[in-house]
Write an enzyme that holds these catalytic residues in place. Sequence first.
Site, mmCIF file in Angstrom:
data_model
loop_
_atom_site.group_PDB
_atom_site.id
_atom_site.type_symbol
_atom_site.label_atom_id
_atom_site.label_comp_id
_atom_site.label_asym_id
_atom_site.label_seq_id
_atom_site.Cartn_x
_atom_site.Cartn_y
_atom_site.Cartn_z
ATOM 1 C CB SER A 95 -0.953 -0.047 1.196
ATOM 2 O OG SER A 95 -2.008 0.873 1.056
ATOM 3 C CG HIS A 248 -5.588 -2.750 0.947
ATOM 4 N ND1 HIS A 248 -4.883 -2.559 -0.227
ATOM 5 C CD2 HIS A 248 -5.096 -1.832 1.836
ATOM 6 C CE1 HIS A 248 -4.018 -1.564 -0.064
ATOM 7 N NE2 HIS A 248 -4.128 -1.120 1.170
#
Length: 267
Positions: A95, A248
């Site tokens: 990320s 995620h």
Amino acid sequence: MPSAERPSLPSLHATEVPGTGPLVVFLHGLFGQGKNFSGIAKALSPDFRSLLVDLPDHGLSGWTERLDYTVMADAVAALVRERAGDGPVHVVGHSMGGKTAMQLALRHPDLVDRLVVVDVSPVETAGTGEFAHLLDTLAGLDLATIETRGDADAALAGPIPDPTVRGFLLQNLRKDDTGAWVWRANLAMLRRELPAISGFPAGDEAPFNHPVLWVAGERSDYVTPERIPAMRALFPRARLLTVKGAGHWVHSERPDVVVEALRAFLG
């Protein structure tokens, strides 16, 4: 390296997981800390040595006045040169840490052998509402009324109902030298800089021509077909791996798959 006009490089804290093989540098995402990759690093040991980095404004690393991916990448580069000489090393970033890792590879290609980018793309990320909500909720918690970590967990249960997410966020809560509860993460700055966190700086660096493993969560929308051209333009040797059933936080949800993929790719 940064010019005189740019901010000085923040100090970075890092923990080493010993091993006899190549060095793997792990860069966490927003709200994270280097130790979030401890399980992955230990699973790779002793075949790989790992460096678990706290990025600026997180963990035990220094705070800054603004978020700048190029400064973050340069700070990591300075740390790597200090710990591993001129490298090269393998780099894994998730990320926000993935964007930092991409900047590191583009700006300091001599330092990076193989790059692993976990569930993020080199483009502006739409939809930061969830992160804004989490940052606002943490900042709004009256720490003066908290006696135990359990109190904080209970106070956050309403606005953040998922206990796994709360547990992850509460890793940022610690006591200072006076015994008062404080946040490790620079919440106010991160909230203010959410547009920068969601973006990706446009530079004039040449494409990174080393092998790249691009890991996506099947249930995440951070890596989509529309973003493949942007990735290929900067990282022409990128290969995409989609992890079934993962969102995620791929490395937390499917650590077995991530470890297997890292061993195959970095080996």
